[in-house]
Design a protein around this motif. Structure first.
Motif, mmCIF file in Angstrom:
data_model
loop_
_atom_site.group_PDB
_atom_site.id
_atom_site.type_symbol
_atom_site.label_atom_id
_atom_site.label_comp_id
_atom_site.label_asym_id
_atom_site.label_seq_id
_atom_site.Cartn_x
_atom_site.Cartn_y
_atom_site.Cartn_z
ATOM 1 N N MET B 1 -27.924 45.986 80.236
ATOM 2 C CA MET B 1 -29.250 45.579 80.272
ATOM 3 C C MET B 1 -29.899 45.764 78.894
ATOM 4 O O MET B 1 -29.949 46.627 78.518
ATOM 5 C CB MET B 1 -30.066 46.307 81.460
ATOM 6 N N PRO B 2 -30.289 44.581 78.513
ATOM 7 C CA PRO B 2 -30.889 44.645 77.106
ATOM 8 C C PRO B 2 -32.234 45.354 77.254
ATOM 9 O O PRO B 2 -33.149 45.419 77.972
ATOM 10 C CB PRO B 2 -31.073 43.333 76.697
ATOM 11 N N LEU B 3 -32.636 46.214 76.282
ATOM 12 C CA LEU B 3 -33.782 46.884 76.227
ATOM 13 C C LEU B 3 -34.878 46.213 75.633
ATOM 14 O O LEU B 3 -34.820 45.210 74.810
ATOM 15 C CB LEU B 3 -33.736 48.194 75.318
ATOM 16 N N SER B 4 -35.995 46.053 76.430
ATOM 17 C CA SER B 4 -36.992 45.151 75.983
ATOM 18 C C SER B 4 -38.235 46.005 75.956
ATOM 19 O O SER B 4 -39.488 45.847 76.436
ATOM 20 C CB SER B 4 -37.322 44.221 77.260
ATOM 21 N N THR B 5 -38.104 47.324 75.206
ATOM 22 C CA THR B 5 -39.202 48.119 74.870
ATOM 23 C C THR B 5 -39.910 47.908 73.622
ATOM 24 O O THR B 5 -40.932 48.092 73.155
ATOM 25 C CB THR B 5 -38.570 49.527 74.854
ATOM 26 N N GLN B 6 -39.156 46.829 72.996
ATOM 27 C CA GLN B 6 -39.689 46.411 71.536
ATOM 28 C C GLN B 6 -40.461 45.174 71.783
ATOM 29 O O GLN B 6 -39.984 44.157 72.367
ATOM 30 C CB GLN B 6 -38.887 46.409 70.493
ATOM 31 N N LEU B 92 -24.889 58.299 70.216
ATOM 32 C CA LEU B 92 -24.273 57.402 71.044
ATOM 33 C C LEU B 92 -23.669 57.706 72.493
ATOM 34 O O LEU B 92 -23.927 57.230 73.725
ATOM 35 C CB LEU B 92 -23.207 56.686 70.460
ATOM 36 N N ASN B 93 -23.481 59.247 72.279
ATOM 37 C CA ASN B 93 -22.798 59.751 73.674
ATOM 38 C C ASN B 93 -23.838 60.804 74.104
ATOM 39 O O ASN B 93 -23.434 61.741 74.920
ATOM 40 C CB ASN B 93 -21.433 60.571 73.129
ATOM 41 N N ILE B 94 -25.163 60.455 73.784
ATOM 42 C CA ILE B 94 -25.981 61.321 74.173
ATOM 43 C C ILE B 94 -26.288 61.642 75.830
ATOM 44 O O ILE B 94 -26.732 62.793 76.115
ATOM 45 C CB ILE B 94 -27.547 61.089 73.497
ATOM 46 N N PHE B 95 -25.882 60.532 76.423
ATOM 47 C CA PHE B 95 -25.992 60.691 77.827
ATOM 48 C C PHE B 95 -24.773 61.331 78.495
ATOM 49 O O PHE B 95 -24.692 61.226 79.756
ATOM 50 C CB PHE B 95 -26.155 59.285 78.432
ATOM 51 N N GLY B 102 -19.636 51.086 86.644
ATOM 52 C CA GLY B 102 -20.884 50.606 86.409
ATOM 53 C C GLY B 102 -21.888 51.081 85.959
ATOM 54 O O GLY B 102 -22.892 50.141 85.568
ATOM 55 N N VAL B 103 -21.952 52.220 85.364
ATOM 56 C CA VAL B 103 -22.796 53.022 85.018
ATOM 57 C C VAL B 103 -22.643 52.913 83.337
ATOM 58 O O VAL B 103 -21.557 53.501 82.943
ATOM 59 C CB VAL B 103 -23.018 54.267 85.386
ATOM 60 N N SER B 104 -23.260 52.398 82.290
ATOM 61 C CA SER B 104 -23.150 52.703 80.974
ATOM 62 C C SER B 104 -24.473 52.727 80.255
ATOM 63 O O SER B 104 -25.624 52.454 80.774
ATOM 64 C CB SER B 104 -22.406 51.376 80.629
ATOM 65 N N THR B 105 -24.124 53.110 78.893
ATOM 66 C CA THR B 105 -25.236 53.433 77.982
ATOM 67 C C THR B 105 -25.588 52.133 77.455
ATOM 68 O O THR B 105 -24.891 51.550 76.942
ATOM 69 C CB THR B 105 -25.031 54.514 77.178
ATOM 70 N N GLU B 124 -30.066 54.807 79.814
ATOM 71 C CA GLU B 124 -29.041 54.733 80.887
ATOM 72 C C GLU B 124 -29.823 55.136 82.080
ATOM 73 O O GLU B 124 -30.582 56.063 82.319
ATOM 74 C CB GLU B 124 -28.096 55.805 80.620
ATOM 75 N N ALA B 125 -29.792 54.249 83.210
ATOM 76 C CA ALA B 125 -30.212 54.502 84.595
ATOM 77 C C ALA B 125 -31.601 54.768 84.430
ATOM 78 O O ALA B 125 -32.223 55.614 84.916
ATOM 79 C CB ALA B 125 -29.603 55.627 85.253
#
Lengths: 395, 277
Positions: B1-6, B92-95, B102-105, B124-125
């Motif tokens: 899911m692309p981040l659309s926070t910006q 990058l591995n912070i989560f 199905g779950v990815s960062t 993530e989630a």
């Protein structure tokens, strides 16, 4: 010398090498007329192992005909040749072993799938002959069992356990961990397994003995036996004589010869390796009255106390200590019974270890002065054994 | 899911924006070259190149083409900075790098330009983390001057068989010797350890050998300690190309498939330890 091992036998050879690595740091190689002998011995010379691979084990076996040859090399280097057993199984088609005496090199060539060739040129040193003296056929006690039985027995002991004691009677074998006399009795865990003779393929006992030997070295053999599915035979005599464990099939023979703790008649020396004579195993039925007489039997078998106690005994703080040390000597056995008794006795439920100690001391205090032990009638033991068994009465 | 926070306006300030639905497509490949703390990032319209060097004798490069990213916008022809690779990987591995299917960062990497930190938006989630990692003046990556025209010997092997050899290499050997020849032994890896020497020979007819193009017999030695990190790249790869040039320089190129089956490349260049002919 030129030998070729093919197919599944490469893995067997590799396993034998890994198994020998549990004994010592060097691998002794000697091509003989009756086969290739691979041997190892530990630094204290208390464990020796030998695998003899008959000429039929190889698809080709030729040895120097005019002279005997033997060498030794670091076993780690040979293990490196056969590093991954899983890969060996999947990819190695054959293994050539060639000797180059001029260059002092032993070459292992592994022909693998996909056109991959692995060549290991290992340097060796000349070595003395390594041959343990033992005669399996003259041993009093002979057993044979599927490796599964022994593996399942040994799994109950922690991997850190050094020594194990095996005791036999006509119908039974007991395997328990060996506890040093000096060990803190309240902190040790005792584990004992009893195997019935019908669990064995062969069970022949001529003398009821107990032997104590190093478990770590035995494990090496068991890993080999289990993976090759071969039964394990065990031969021993009296304590002090080595125990021999072997695996055989038509093309190979593996013998592990382990030293056992010897019986020390002058037990007051209290040398931890000198040990004490372990008493004959108790009857199976712990409700048996004979426990009392059994305790006495143990006690009389131990040499008398303070007057003859050597300087190496633990510090004797008070006059009753002599009896305590005698008691301590058989405390391992006593504890085990008390364990059983304690579990059966509902009234004795608090703070067990001190209770046991107390009971042992109690036994000790009631014991006659050591010099009179052998003549003391059994009667005085009456009070003690009845602690947990209502029906237990001294005879 | 692309981040659309910006918002669109914010994006104007960045010279580089790169987004991935699965951050592992970047972190996995970076792990293959993490043998030093610092890495040089070089971004061009073609994609991202990450370089790590060791003692001027070894260089590792990871290439992630623009097509791998879900979004890749670059405002200049070349954007370069140096960054702490270990810190970047930790972010990058912070989560926690879970492998639940199905779950990815998701990752959005933004860089404003010289002097600015590299900003990472990780999600993530529904949980978003923002990381800002300081950047340094990029050092010029060494040019090993390894060009295809100068290649004397080249083989392409399936990684499977080479993985086996590398996992068994005698680490007590200071060097790894590589022999490539149009005649026997064709392709040989040798070690000289405390207990003796060992040779791993690959026949040119082996079914593991996808390409065999050797023009002259060459034997070169390389420091084992320098090549050891390449086993990480080997572990990820499905094919590897081994090339040596007339000077004895070694080029190892690994074809890596990421989680989505896309192809990325990792290459290692190594100077020879000494020339043995």
């Amino acid at each position: 010398m030129r030998c070729v091992v093919t197919g599944g036998n490469v893995k067997v050879l590799a396993k034998a090498v890994h198994s020998l690595s549990r004994i010592g740091d060097d691998l002794y190689v000697e091509p003989q007329e009756d086969g290739l002998a691979l041997r190892s011995v530990n630094s204290s010379r208390s464990a020796y192992a030998c695998f003899l691979f008959a000429p039929l084990f190889f698809s080709r076996y030729s040895i120097p005909s005019d002279h005997t040859f033997r060498c030794k090399m670091a076993i780690k280097s040979v293990q490196a040749v056969f590093r991954s057993l899983a890969t060996l199984e999947k990819t190695v088609e054959k293994c050539h072993i060639e000797l180059d005496e001029q260059k002092d090199r032993l070459t292992f060539t592994l022909h693998c799938k996909h056109g991959l060739l692995k060549t290991h040129n290992l340097s060796f040193q000349d070595s003395e002959s390594l041959q343990a003296v033992f005669d399996k056929d003259s041993c009093a006690n002979v057993f044979r069992a599927q490796s599964r039985l022994l593996v399942d027995t040994v799994v109950h002991f922690p991997s850190s356990l050094e020594e194990v004691t095996v005791s036999v009677s006509d119908e039974r074998m007991w395997v328990r961990n060996h506890v040093e006399e000096e060990a803190e009795q309240s902190k040790v865990m005792l584990t004992e397994l009893c195997l019935a003779s019908d669990e064995f393929d062969h069970f022949a006992v001529k003398t009821h003995n107990s032997i104590t030997f190093c478990l770590k070295e035995l494990r090496g053999l068991l890993v080999f036996a289990e993976s090759t599915g071969l039964p394990v035979s065990m031969y021993f005599d009296e304590p002090g004589s080595p125990v021999v464990l072997s695996v055989t099939d038509s093309v190979l023979e593996g013998n592990f010869v382990l030293a056992t703790l010897s019986e020390d008649p002058s037990l007051h020396k209290n040398n931890s390796k000198g040990a004490h004579t372990l008493p004959p195993p108790p009857p199976d039925d712990f409700m048996n009255d004979d426990i009392d007489s059994y305790l006495i039997a143990m006690d009389t078998s131990i040499a008398p106390g303070p007057s003859t106690a050597g300087p190496s005994t633990p510090p004797l703080a008070d006059p009753t200590c002599s009896k305590q040390s005698a008691v301590a000597a058989h405390r391992t056995r006593t504890h085990r019974e008390e364990d059983e008794e304690a579990e059966e006795d509902e009234t004795d439920d608090s703070d067990r270890p001190p209770n046991k100690k107390f009971r042992s001391l109690f036994f000790g205090l009631v014991l006659p002065p050591s010099s009179q032990i052998s003549t003391q009638p059994v009667m005085s033991q009456e009070v003690l054994a009845s602690d947990s068994e209502d029906e237990t009465q001294a005879e | 899911m692309p981040l659309s926070t910006q918002s669109q306006a914010d994006d104007e300030q960045y010279v580089l924006v790169a987004s991935l639905d699965n951050a592992r497509n970047l972190s996995n490949i970076l792990k293959a070259i993490t043998f030093k703390d610092h890495a040089i990032f070089t971004a061009t319209p073609n994609g991202l190149k990450v370089t790590v060097e060791d003692s001027k004798c070894l260089q590792a490069n990871a290439f992630i083409q623009a097509e791998i990213f879900q979004e890749y916008t670059i405002k200049e022809d070349l954007v370069g900075f140096q960054i702490n690779l270990t810190v970047l990987l930790d972010c990058l591995n912070i989560f926690g790098g879970s492998t639940v299917p199905g779950v990815s960062t998701a990752l959005r990497m933004c860089y404003r330009g010289y002097g600015y930190p590299l900003t990472l938006f990780l999600e993530e989630a529904g949980v978003v983390t923002v990381c800002k990692i300081n950047t340094q003046e990029p050092e010029e990556p060494i040019d090993f001057e390894f060009c295809s025209n100068n290649v004397t010997n080249k083989v392409i092997l399936q990684s499977e068989s080479l993985k086996e050899a590398f996992s068994e290499l005698d680490m007590t050997s200071e060097v790894l010797q590589i022999t490539m020849s149009p005649s026997q032994p064709y392709f040989r890896l040798s070690t000289f350890g405390s207990s003796g020497n060992a040779h791993y020979d690959y026949s040119k007819d082996s079914d593991m050998m996808e390409l065999f193009r050797c023009t002259k017999t060459q034997t070169n030695r390389y420091k084992m300690s320098l090549l050891k990190p390449s086993t990480k790249a080997l572990a990820l790869s499905c094919k590897v190309s081994v090339r040596t040039d007339s000077r004895g320089f070694l080029s190892l190129q690994y074809l890596v498939r990421n989680d989505d089956g896309q192809i990325c490349f990792v290459e290692y260049y190594c100077c020879p330890d000494e020339e043995v002919d």
